[in-house]
Write a protein that holds these residues in place. Structure first.
Motif, PDB file in Angstrom:
ATOM      1  N   GLY A 124      42.767  47.536  28.232  1.00 23.30           N
ATOM      2  CA  GLY A 124      41.943  47.241  29.403  1.00 23.30           C
ATOM      3  C   GLY A 124      40.469  47.482  29.211  1.00 23.30           C
ATOM      4  O   GLY A 124      39.889  47.107  28.198  1.00 23.30           O
ATOM      5  N   PRO A 125      39.855  48.142  30.193  1.00 19.69           N
ATOM      6  CA  PRO A 125      38.406  48.330  30.151  1.00 19.69           C
ATOM      7  C   PRO A 125      37.919  49.354  29.131  1.00 19.69           C
ATOM      8  O   PRO A 125      36.725  49.481  28.911  1.00 19.69           O
ATOM      9  N   VAL A 126      38.835  50.073  28.496  1.00 19.88           N
ATOM     10  CA  VAL A 126      38.432  51.062  27.502  1.00 19.88           C
ATOM     11  C   VAL A 126      37.702  50.383  26.344  1.00 19.88           C
ATOM     12  O   VAL A 126      36.709  50.883  25.845  1.00 19.88           O
ATOM     13  N   ASP A 127      38.184  49.227  25.937  1.00 15.67           N
ATOM     14  CA  ASP A 127      37.572  48.483  24.834  1.00 15.67           C
ATOM     15  C   ASP A 127      37.591  46.999  25.199  1.00 15.67           C
ATOM     16  O   ASP A 127      38.416  46.237  24.692  1.00 15.67           O
ATOM     17  N   PRO A 128      36.689  46.562  26.101  1.00 17.01           N
ATOM     18  CA  PRO A 128      36.749  45.190  26.613  1.00 17.01           C
ATOM     19  C   PRO A 128      36.630  44.117  25.538  1.00 17.01           C
ATOM     20  O   PRO A 128      37.288  43.083  25.623  1.00 17.01           O
ATOM     21  N   GLY A 129      35.829  44.354  24.509  1.00 17.06           N
ATOM     22  CA  GLY A 129      35.685  43.356  23.447  1.00 17.06           C
ATOM     23  C   GLY A 129      36.986  43.114  22.699  1.00 17.06           C
ATOM     24  O   GLY A 129      37.401  41.969  22.507  1.00 17.06           O
ATOM     25  N   ALA A 148      50.113  35.420  29.841  1.00  8.31           N
ATOM     26  CA  ALA A 148      48.997  35.485  28.892  1.00  8.31           C
ATOM     27  C   ALA A 148      47.738  34.884  29.508  1.00  8.31           C
ATOM     28  O   ALA A 148      46.647  35.445  29.384  1.00  8.31           O
ATOM     29  N   GLN A 149      47.889  33.748  30.177  1.00  5.21           N
ATOM     30  CA  GLN A 149      46.729  33.110  30.815  1.00  5.21           C
ATOM     31  C   GLN A 149      46.174  33.983  31.933  1.00  5.21           C
ATOM     32  O   GLN A 149      44.966  34.106  32.094  1.00  5.21           O
ATOM     33  N   LEU A 150      47.059  34.594  32.710  1.00  5.40           N
ATOM     34  CA  LEU A 150      46.634  35.465  33.802  1.00  5.40           C
ATOM     35  C   LEU A 150      45.886  36.683  33.266  1.00  5.40           C
ATOM     36  O   LEU A 150      44.826  37.045  33.779  1.00  5.40           O
ATOM     37  N   ALA A 151      46.421  37.304  32.237  1.00 10.54           N
ATOM     38  CA  ALA A 151      45.764  38.482  31.658  1.00 10.54           C
ATOM     39  C   ALA A 151      44.405  38.107  31.076  1.00 10.54           C
ATOM     40  O   ALA A 151      43.412  38.823  31.283  1.00 10.54           O
ATOM     41  N   LEU A 152      44.342  36.983  30.382  1.00 11.42           N
ATOM     42  CA  LEU A 152      43.074  36.544  29.804  1.00 11.42           C
ATOM     43  C   LEU A 152      42.056  36.237  30.903  1.00 11.42           C
ATOM     44  O   LEU A 152      40.908  36.680  30.846  1.00 11.42           O
ATOM     45  N   GLY A 153      42.485  35.492  31.921  1.00 10.04           N
ATOM     46  CA  GLY A 153      41.582  35.167  33.022  1.00 10.04           C
ATOM     47  C   GLY A 153      41.100  36.402  33.764  1.00 10.04           C
ATOM     48  O   GLY A 153      39.916  36.504  34.117  1.00 10.04           O
ATOM     49  N   SER A 154      41.982  37.351  33.970  1.00  9.82           N
ATOM     50  CA  SER A 154      41.608  38.585  34.666  1.00  9.82           C
ATOM     51  C   SER A 154      40.612  39.398  33.844  1.00  9.82           C
ATOM     52  O   SER A 154      39.643  39.947  34.387  1.00  9.82           O
ATOM     53  N   ALA A 155      40.832  39.476  32.530  1.00  6.19           N
ATOM     54  CA  ALA A 155      39.906  40.209  31.662  1.00  6.19           C
ATOM     55  C   ALA A 155      38.546  39.519  31.619  1.00  6.19           C
ATOM     56  O   ALA A 155      37.500  40.180  31.655  1.00  6.19           O
ATOM     57  N   GLN A 157      37.317  37.630  33.977  1.00  6.18           N
ATOM     58  CA  GLN A 157      36.716  37.836  35.292  1.00  6.18           C
ATOM     59  C   GLN A 157      36.058  39.212  35.375  1.00  6.18           C
ATOM     60  O   GLN A 157      34.942  39.352  35.873  1.00  6.18           O
ATOM     61  N   ALA A 158      36.751  40.228  34.872  1.00  4.52           N
ATOM     62  CA  ALA A 158      36.207  41.588  34.879  1.00  4.52           C
ATOM     63  C   ALA A 158      34.938  41.680  34.031  1.00  4.52           C
ATOM     64  O   ALA A 158      34.036  42.466  34.331  1.00  4.52           O
ATOM     65  N   GLY A 160      32.836  39.249  33.736  1.00  2.40           N
ATOM     66  CA  GLY A 160      31.816  38.363  34.301  1.00  2.40           C
ATOM     67  C   GLY A 160      31.728  37.013  33.614  1.00  2.40           C
ATOM     68  O   GLY A 160      30.722  36.308  33.736  1.00  2.40           O
ATOM     69  N   ASP A 161      32.773  36.625  32.904  1.00  2.16           N
ATOM     70  CA  ASP A 161      32.805  35.347  32.193  1.00  2.16           C
ATOM     71  C   ASP A 161      33.137  34.229  33.186  1.00  2.16           C
ATOM     72  O   ASP A 161      34.182  34.252  33.843  1.00  2.16           O
ATOM     73  N   ALA A 162      32.272  33.237  33.262  1.00  4.49           N
ATOM     74  CA  ALA A 162      32.438  32.145  34.226  1.00  4.49           C
ATOM     75  C   ALA A 162      33.642  31.259  33.922  1.00  4.49           C
ATOM     76  O   ALA A 162      34.103  30.525  34.795  1.00  4.49           O
ATOM     77  N   THR A 163      34.191  31.328  32.712  1.00 10.01           N
ATOM     78  CA  THR A 163      35.349  30.496  32.378  1.00 10.01           C
ATOM     79  C   THR A 163      36.664  31.115  32.845  1.00 10.01           C
ATOM     80  O   THR A 163      37.727  30.532  32.635  1.00 10.01           O
ATOM     81  N   ALA A 164      36.594  32.269  33.482  1.00 13.78           N
ATOM     82  CA  ALA A 164      37.804  32.967  33.926  1.00 13.78           C
ATOM     83  C   ALA A 164      38.622  32.127  34.892  1.00 13.78           C
ATOM     84  O   ALA A 164      39.856  32.108  34.817  1.00 13.78           O
ATOM     85  N   LEU A 165      37.966  31.410  35.782  1.00 16.71           N
ATOM     86  CA  LEU A 165      38.680  30.635  36.802  1.00 16.71           C
ATOM     87  C   LEU A 165      39.612  29.605  36.185  1.00 16.71           C
ATOM     88  O   LEU A 165      40.727  29.397  36.667  1.00 16.71           O
ATOM     89  N   ALA A 166      39.197  28.988  35.103  1.00 11.96           N
ATOM     90  CA  ALA A 166      40.047  27.996  34.446  1.00 11.96           C
ATOM     91  C   ALA A 166      41.335  28.632  33.937  1.00 11.96           C
ATOM     92  O   ALA A 166      42.426  28.051  34.066  1.00 11.96           O
TER      93      ALA A 166
END
Length: 186
Positions: A124-129, A148-155, A157-158, A160-166
């Motif tokens: 999670g947020p411990v090592d976002p990269g 997998a898509q949900l986890a990627l989109g949520s990460a 989004q957290a 601030g990546d604008a491609t999260a919605l897709a």
């Protein structure tokens, strides 16, 4: 005592304290969970015994389900997830376990993918990269996995990546029955 030993880095001492505590209070599910975590070789037995004593503890069902899924028994993992959700319909862990188990049973994810996905999400947020890189790898390898898509989109989004919605919309498209995916995409 268990927490103190763990803070000191004394896992063997923590395990001794947890086993002693569980022997003294066999209906304490928290101690069973700690013993199962600290002694993976004994985890299945410890959780089975704890569930026999305390069948209405959702965390025990979740832990047993995660163990079953990791060993390739997605059917038992799904049953455990459903048992946990019956006891606690708000459990995020049980809902995630249910989704992963359904995907493994349906072939959109395999056990290795499920494990990689859970490992990445636990960072999670411990090592976002590293989390984003791992999630991208899993989502690419398992393109039909809503989890997998949900986890990627949520990460994303957290971060601030604008491609999260897709990614979130793709997760909802892949599994329209998933409340988590449809809620996130909405």
């Amino acid at each position: 005592l268990v927490r103190c030993r763990l803070r000191q880095g004394d896992r063997p001492g923590a395990l001794v304290a947890a086993r002693s505590g569980l022997a003294a209070a066999p209906k304490e599910p928290g101690l069973a969970l700690v013993v199962a975590d600290l002694a993976p070789a004994d985890a299945a037995r410890v959780l089975r015994d704890a569930l026999a004593r305390v069948p209405d503890e959702p965390r025990l069902h979740e832990a047993a389900g995660k163990l079953a899924l990791a060993s390739g028994d997605a059917g038992s993992a799904l049953k455990a997830a459903h048992a946990a959700l019956q006891l606690d319909p708000t459990s995020v862990e049980a809902a995630r376990l249910s989704a992963l188990s359904r995907e493994v049973l349906g072939g959109t994810l395999d056990v290795a993918g499920s494990t990689a996905l859970q490992d990445a999400m636990s960072r999670g947020p411990v090592d976002p990269g590293r989390t984003l890189a791992a999630l991208r790898t899993v989502a690419t390898k398992y393109p039909r996995s809503a989890s997998a898509q949900l986890a990627l989109g949520s990460a994303k989004q957290a971060a601030g990546d604008a491609t999260a919605l897709a990614d979130l919309a793709r997760a909802a498209e892949l599994d329209p029955r998933s409340p988590a995916a449809t809620r996130a995409a909405g």
